[in-house]
Design a protein around this motif. Structure first.
Motif, mmCIF file in Angstrom:
data_model
loop_
_atom_site.group_PDB
_atom_site.id
_atom_site.type_symbol
_atom_site.label_atom_id
_atom_site.label_comp_id
_atom_site.label_asym_id
_atom_site.label_seq_id
_atom_site.Cartn_x
_atom_site.Cartn_y
_atom_site.Cartn_z
ATOM 1 N N TRP A 144 0.839 -1.200 0.000
ATOM 2 C CA TRP A 144 0.000 0.000 0.000
ATOM 3 C C TRP A 144 0.874 1.250 0.000
ATOM 4 N N HIS A 145 1.883 1.254 0.852
ATOM 5 C CA HIS A 145 2.803 2.395 0.969
ATOM 6 C C HIS A 145 3.498 2.654 -0.377
ATOM 7 N N LEU A 146 4.009 1.600 -0.989
ATOM 8 C CA LEU A 146 4.707 1.764 -2.269
ATOM 9 C C LEU A 146 3.768 2.264 -3.350
ATOM 10 N N ALA A 147 2.578 1.679 -3.450
ATOM 11 C CA ALA A 147 1.619 2.107 -4.472
ATOM 12 C C ALA A 147 1.191 3.558 -4.246
ATOM 13 N N ARG A 148 0.953 3.926 -2.996
ATOM 14 C CA ARG A 148 0.537 5.299 -2.665
ATOM 15 C C ARG A 148 1.567 6.319 -3.127
ATOM 16 N N ASN A 149 2.834 5.935 -3.093
ATOM 17 C CA ASN A 149 3.927 6.842 -3.455
ATOM 18 C C ASN A 149 4.494 6.586 -4.849
ATOM 19 N N ARG A 150 3.767 5.759 -5.636
ATOM 20 C CA ARG A 150 4.205 5.423 -6.989
ATOM 21 C C ARG A 150 5.608 4.827 -7.002
ATOM 22 N N LEU A 151 5.866 3.960 -6.009
ATOM 23 C CA LEU A 151 7.137 3.254 -5.921
ATOM 24 C C LEU A 151 6.960 1.744 -6.115
ATOM 25 N N ASP A 152 5.753 1.336 -6.481
ATOM 26 C CA ASP A 152 5.501 -0.072 -6.768
ATOM 27 C C ASP A 152 6.177 -0.418 -8.103
ATOM 28 N N PRO A 153 6.421 -1.701 -8.377
ATOM 29 C CA PRO A 153 7.161 -2.075 -9.588
ATOM 30 C C PRO A 153 6.595 -1.484 -10.880
ATOM 31 N N GLU A 154 5.287 -1.499 -11.050
ATOM 32 C CA GLU A 154 4.697 -0.978 -12.281
ATOM 33 C C GLU A 154 4.934 0.525 -12.418
ATOM 34 N N SER A 155 4.733 1.260 -11.337
ATOM 35 C CA SER A 155 4.943 2.713 -11.379
ATOM 36 C C SER A 155 6.407 3.052 -11.616
ATOM 37 N N LEU A 156 7.300 2.328 -10.954
ATOM 38 C CA LEU A 156 8.735 2.576 -11.162
ATOM 39 C C LEU A 156 9.110 2.338 -12.612
ATOM 40 N N THR A 157 8.605 1.253 -13.177
ATOM 41 C CA THR A 157 8.891 0.948 -14.576
ATOM 42 C C THR A 157 8.435 2.079 -15.483
#
Length: 86
Positions: A62-75
């Motif tokens: 949740w934390h990563l997705a909220r901050n656009r740090l999840d794998p898809e967002s990073l890519t």
């Protein structure tokens, strides 16, 4: 030492730092300072959490997705940076 770091950064046209905490005072800040002090002109993308107080909690995902740090967002973010967009 500093000469090694500066040499690596000087050979890099685009640099990306990723950290799971606030941007201020983190790895991206250190890289930015080294680049500035050495007069390097490479592009730097600093990916980190927003510099804000978070009064909610959740899973790491949740934390990563909220901050656009999840794998898809990073890519997506890094691909756009490499392609020339910021």
């Amino acid at each position: 030492g500093d000469r090694l770091r500066t040499g690596v950064l000087a050979r890099s046209a685009r640099i990306v730092t990723v950290e799971e905490h606030a941007q201020t005072g983190g790895l991206g800040s250190a890289v930015s300072e080294i680049m500035t002090d050495a007069g390097l002109a490479g592009a730097l993308l600093r990916l980190a959490t927003a510099d804000e107080q978070v009064l909610r909690y959740g899973s790491r995902e949740w934390h990563l997705a909220r901050n656009r740090l999840d794998p898809e967002s990073l890519t997506d973010r890094i691909a756009a940076f490499v392609a020339g967009a910021k």
